[in-house]
Design a protein around this motif. Structure first.
Motif, PDB file in Angstrom:
ATOM      1  N   VAL A  44       1.307  -1.327   0.353  1.00 30.44           N
ATOM      2  CA  VAL A  44      -0.095  -0.079  -0.278  1.00 30.44           C
ATOM      3  C   VAL A  44       0.733   1.485   0.314  1.00 30.44           C
ATOM      4  CG1 VAL A  44      -1.939   1.430   1.223  1.00 30.44           C
ATOM      5  CG2 VAL A  44      -1.812  -0.741   1.540  1.00 30.44           C
ATOM      6  N   HIS A  45       0.229   1.489  -0.606  1.00 33.65           N
ATOM      7  CA  HIS A  45       1.516   3.743  -1.267  1.00 33.65           C
ATOM      8  C   HIS A  45       1.124   4.410   0.353  1.00 33.65           C
ATOM      9  CE1 HIS A  45       3.481   6.831  -2.152  1.00 33.65           C
ATOM     10  NE2 HIS A  45       4.029   6.448  -2.858  1.00 33.65           N
ATOM     11  N   PRO A  46       1.217   4.933   1.080  1.00 34.81           N
ATOM     12  CA  PRO A  46       2.064   5.373   2.103  1.00 34.81           C
ATOM     13  C   PRO A  46       0.643   6.822   1.095  1.00 34.81           C
ATOM     14  CG  PRO A  46       4.482   5.206   1.687  1.00 34.81           C
ATOM     15  CD  PRO A  46       3.171   4.721   0.443  1.00 34.81           C
ATOM     16  N   HIS A  47       1.279   7.740   0.314  1.00 36.74           N
ATOM     17  CA  HIS A  47       0.610   8.470   0.246  1.00 36.74           C
ATOM     18  C   HIS A  47      -1.411   7.717   0.180  1.00 36.74           C
ATOM     19  CE1 HIS A  47       3.630  11.185  -1.816  1.00 36.74           C
ATOM     20  NE2 HIS A  47       3.477  11.418  -0.442  1.00 36.74           N
ATOM     21  N   ASP A  48      -1.641   6.768  -0.684  1.00 41.60           N
ATOM     22  CA  ASP A  48      -3.088   6.209  -0.680  1.00 41.60           C
ATOM     23  C   ASP A  48      -3.234   5.852   0.469  1.00 41.60           C
ATOM     24  OD1 ASP A  48      -2.756   6.403  -3.398  1.00 41.60           O
ATOM     25  OD2 ASP A  48      -2.033   4.035  -3.170  1.00 41.60           O
ATOM     26  N   LEU A  49      -2.677   5.612   1.677  1.00 37.67           N
ATOM     27  CA  LEU A  49      -3.033   5.150   3.227  1.00 37.67           C
ATOM     28  C   LEU A  49      -3.333   6.414   3.533  1.00 37.67           C
ATOM     29  CD1 LEU A  49      -3.050   3.525   5.143  1.00 37.67           C
ATOM     30  CD2 LEU A  49      -0.473   3.729   5.686  1.00 37.67           C
ATOM     31  N   SER A  50      -2.531   7.557   3.656  1.00 37.91           N
ATOM     32  CA  SER A  50      -2.554   9.210   4.210  1.00 37.91           C
ATOM     33  C   SER A  50      -4.043   9.266   3.720  1.00 37.91           C
ATOM     34  CB  SER A  50      -1.323   9.538   3.491  1.00 37.91           C
ATOM     35  OG  SER A  50      -2.136  11.524   4.408  1.00 37.91           O
ATOM     36  N   THR A  51      -4.287   9.832   2.520  1.00 34.87           N
ATOM     37  CA  THR A  51      -5.598   9.883   1.608  1.00 34.87           C
ATOM     38  C   THR A  51      -6.679   9.159   2.729  1.00 34.87           C
ATOM     39  OG1 THR A  51      -4.213  10.263  -0.101  1.00 34.87           O
ATOM     40  CG2 THR A  51      -7.037  10.231   0.226  1.00 34.87           C
ATOM     41  N   ALA A 100     -10.532  10.051   7.351  1.00 33.35           N
ATOM     42  CA  ALA A 100     -11.315   9.810   8.996  1.00 33.35           C
ATOM     43  C   ALA A 100     -10.895  10.710   9.791  1.00 33.35           C
ATOM     44  CB  ALA A 100     -10.607   8.229   9.261  1.00 33.35           C
ATOM     45  N   GLY A 101     -10.500  11.684   8.877  1.00 30.79           N
ATOM     46  CA  GLY A 101     -10.062  13.070   9.784  1.00 30.79           C
ATOM     47  C   GLY A 101      -8.657  12.915  10.605  1.00 30.79           C
ATOM     48  N   VAL A 102      -8.391  11.351  10.469  1.00 32.10           N
ATOM     49  CA  VAL A 102      -6.548  11.770  10.870  1.00 32.10           C
ATOM     50  C   VAL A 102      -5.654  12.173  10.234  1.00 32.10           C
ATOM     51  CG1 VAL A 102      -5.188   9.279  11.205  1.00 32.10           C
ATOM     52  CG2 VAL A 102      -7.310   9.280  11.676  1.00 32.10           C
ATOM     53  N   ALA A 103      -4.945  13.656  10.395  1.00 33.74           N
ATOM     54  CA  ALA A 103      -3.806  12.920   9.321  1.00 33.74           C
ATOM     55  C   ALA A 103      -2.762  12.879  10.154  1.00 33.74           C
ATOM     56  CB  ALA A 103      -3.925  15.706  10.002  1.00 33.74           C
ATOM     57  N   ILE A 104      -2.108  12.565   9.403  1.00 33.77           N
ATOM     58  CA  ILE A 104      -0.492  12.019   9.552  1.00 33.77           C
ATOM     59  C   ILE A 104      -0.035  12.252   8.375  1.00 33.77           C
ATOM     60  CG2 ILE A 104      -1.056  10.370  10.511  1.00 33.77           C
ATOM     61  CD1 ILE A 104      -0.842   8.280   7.694  1.00 33.77           C
ATOM     62  N   ARG A 105       1.883  11.818   7.756  1.00 32.11           N
ATOM     63  CA  ARG A 105       2.613  12.573   7.046  1.00 32.11           C
ATOM     64  C   ARG A 105       3.059  11.107   5.590  1.00 32.11           C
ATOM     65  NH1 ARG A 105       4.366  17.666   5.873  1.00 32.11           N
ATOM     66  NH2 ARG A 105       6.083  17.966   5.507  1.00 32.11           N
ATOM     67  N   ILE A 139      17.532   2.551   4.114  1.00 28.96           N
ATOM     68  CA  ILE A 139      16.095   1.410   4.556  1.00 28.96           C
ATOM     69  C   ILE A 139      15.402   0.584   3.490  1.00 28.96           C
ATOM     70  CG2 ILE A 139      16.108   2.953   6.800  1.00 28.96           C
ATOM     71  CD1 ILE A 139      13.123   3.858   5.701  1.00 28.96           C
ATOM     72  N   GLY A 140      15.952   0.738   2.280  1.00 31.05           N
ATOM     73  CA  GLY A 140      14.869  -0.420   1.459  1.00 31.05           C
ATOM     74  C   GLY A 140      13.183   0.785   1.140  1.00 31.05           C
ATOM     75  N   ALA A 141      12.394   1.458   1.041  1.00 27.71           N
ATOM     76  CA  ALA A 141      11.739   1.608   0.988  1.00 27.71           C
ATOM     77  C   ALA A 141      11.658   3.233   0.048  1.00 27.71           C
ATOM     78  CB  ALA A 141      10.794   2.445   2.766  1.00 27.71           C
ATOM     79  N   GLN A 142      10.410   3.300  -0.594  1.00 31.23           N
ATOM     80  CA  GLN A 142      10.682   5.048  -1.429  1.00 31.23           C
ATOM     81  C   GLN A 142       9.873   6.159  -0.357  1.00 31.23           C
ATOM     82  OE1 GLN A 142       8.372   4.505  -4.543  1.00 31.23           O
ATOM     83  NE2 GLN A 142       9.399   6.190  -6.033  1.00 31.23           N
ATOM     84  N   SER A 143       9.114   5.340   0.420  1.00 27.75           N
ATOM     85  CA  SER A 143       8.965   6.137   1.295  1.00 27.75           C
ATOM     86  C   SER A 143       8.539   5.436   1.958  1.00 27.75           C
ATOM     87  CB  SER A 143       7.640   7.176   0.412  1.00 27.75           C
ATOM     88  OG  SER A 143       6.989   6.444  -0.409  1.00 27.75           O
ATOM     89  N   THR A 144       7.449   6.205   3.092  1.00 33.28           N
ATOM     90  CA  THR A 144       6.263   6.285   5.165  1.00 33.28           C
ATOM     91  C   THR A 144       5.695   6.892   4.563  1.00 33.28           C
ATOM     92  OG1 THR A 144       8.137   7.374   6.119  1.00 33.28           O
ATOM     93  CG2 THR A 144       8.974   5.066   5.436  1.00 33.28           C
ATOM     94  N   ALA A 145       4.702   6.166   5.700  1.00 30.43           N
ATOM     95  CA  ALA A 145       3.818   7.062   6.402  1.00 30.43           C
ATOM     96  C   ALA A 145       4.185   6.873   8.011  1.00 30.43           C
ATOM     97  CB  ALA A 145       2.789   6.463   6.651  1.00 30.43           C
ATOM     98  N   ARG A 146       3.907   8.786   8.471  1.00 31.07           N
ATOM     99  CA  ARG A 146       4.815   8.938   9.635  1.00 31.07           C
ATOM    100  C   ARG A 146       4.008   9.623  10.686  1.00 31.07           C
ATOM    101  NH1 ARG A 146       9.041  13.810   9.210  1.00 31.07           N
ATOM    102  NH2 ARG A 146       6.716  14.609   9.410  1.00 31.07           N
TER     103      ARG A 146
END
Length: 421
Positions: free
Chosen positions: A352-359, A364-369, A382-389
């Protein structure tokens, strides 16, 4: 017998942050993007408004009442910042627009005028781009060599490798105190001690530590330390550079213009003493005063209390994340009491791409990066193109973590249904 639930630090301060009471996408806002920027308490907003309504005038340049009041408030804020980080003098605090400008100030004023071909600068692979790109530019111009501390087996700072990199060629060690991606808290006091043994200067990027824990620049014994106001309840557009007084005085001006001068002639100029030597032009007066208000607010709460509460939140956050099989968290795990890292977690969820996850979480009203968090080299390591934070602050609650975890599980189920995972 009625049992009264103990009020947490968040319970005590929530009313001070009006923005947290709103709804987003018809859901109560759960703001968990504090590593990017913090929210601002009423006291800080009032400080901004008071300056513009009552004291709006330029500083240091007028003898009328408004200018005197503005100057007093502006310099009082500098004193507050100095006490907040335990600087020896307010002259050791230079106002900047942000931490990026503070690092560039050191890079261009000290770096370009000190480093020469073959000199070595030690950074880490976890540096924010703001503590990487300026040194790349300086290295290109001077011939200095950049060396990098890698991650250890816990994805933290490799102290043994750092020791092996130090030599008489080392002129600067510039490291992040707390990683904005891994959350690890680096041993800056030991880093500085070892660097000074070989005669190197030390710069600490404290953007992710100053807002969350007590900081003592004299105990760290760093030559410079930088931080951004907007991550510590102050407005955007204001940050600061701490520098040892003798080091700042040895550095030439960074920018030329008004305020940073002593005398100006047509063919030459002499310069003001620090910190004003580095503060050319009309400064961000209201923002600096509001930074002082933010320091007052944090100091009243007590940085020890903030750190203790956030350790509890960190423990709870990781307890919940560690129970979700699809989640991979990067950086060291917290110790039993929640210490050893800051209150953030960067993670991935399978494919799951972090951007899709963040969207989905935003619905649900939850703001993450989501993204590379200005640490592209680290993400490659670390072998990750991007992460959710997800990143917490003292006004966040366990209940908000519960909302986040529930929304995260729903998002994982949603994408699992789509992809058949």
């Amino acid at each position: 017998m009625v049992v009264t639930q103990h009020r947490t630090l968040a319970d005590r301060v929530r009313a001070d942050f009006p923005i947290l009471t709103q709804e987003v996408n018809e859901r109560p806002l759960v703001y968990l993007d504090n590593a990017a920027t913090s929210q601002k308490p009423i006291a800080v907003l009032d400080a901004l408004r008071h300056y513009y309504e009552c004291d709006n005038a330029n500083v240091h340049r007028g003898v009328h009442t408004l200018s005197a009041r503005a100057t007093d408030a502006y310099e009082a804020a500098r004193e507050k910042v100095a006490r907040f980080v335990n600087a020896a003098s307010s002259q050791e605090i230079v106002y900047t627009r942000n931490a990026s400008e503070a690092i560039n100030l050191v890079a261009y004023s000290w770096g370009l005028n000190t480093l020469k071909a073959g000199d070595e600068v030690i950074l880490t692979v976890m540096e924010h781009h703001s503590n990487l790109v300026p040194w790349q530019l300086v290295a290109q111009k001077t011939g200095a060599v950049l060396k990098f501390v890698e991650l250890d087996e816990t994805q933290g700072f490799d102290l043994n490798q750092y020791r092996s990199l130090l030599s008489e060629k080392t002129k600067l060690v510039s490291v992040v105190h707390a990683s904005n991606t891994l959350g690890c808290v680096n041993p800056v006091q030991e880093i500085a001690r070892l660097a000074h043994e070989v005669g190197a200067k030390v710069l600490i990027d404290a953007c992710q530590s100053v807002p969350h824990m007590p900081i003592d620049v004299q105990a760290i014994d760093c030559d410079w330390l930088v931080a951004s106001g907007h991550k510590m309840c102050a407005p955007t557009g204001i940050g600061f550079l701490y520098g040892k007084l003798h080091v700042l005085r040895s550095m030439p001006p960074f920018l030329g213009g008004g305020e940073m001068i002593a005398d100006v002639f047509l063919d030459r100029s002499t310069y003001a003493d620090v910190p004003h030597k580095f503060e050319a032009g009309t400064p961000a007066i209201a923002e600096a005063i509001a930074l002082g208000a933010a320091v007052d607010y944090l100091s009243e709460l007590g940085m020890e209390n903030i750190y203790a509460y956030e350790k509890q939140l960190t423990s709870y956050l990781f307890e919940q994340l560690n129970q979700i099989p699809e989640v991979k968290v990067y950086g060291p795990q917290p110790k039993a009491d929640g210490s050893g890292r800051t209150a953030l977690a960067s993670f991935t969820c399978g494919n799951v791409h972090p951007h899709d996850l963040s969207t989905i979480l935003d619905r649900a009203g939850v703001a993450i990066r989501a993204g590379h968090h200005c640490t592209q080299p680290l993400h490659r390591a670390i072998g990750a193109q991007s992460t959710a934070r997800v990143s917490l602050y003292f006004y966040n609650t366990r209940e908000e973590i519960d909302v986040f975890i529930a929304a995260l599980k729903e998002a994982i189920d949603f994408f699992g249904d789509i992809f058949g995972a």
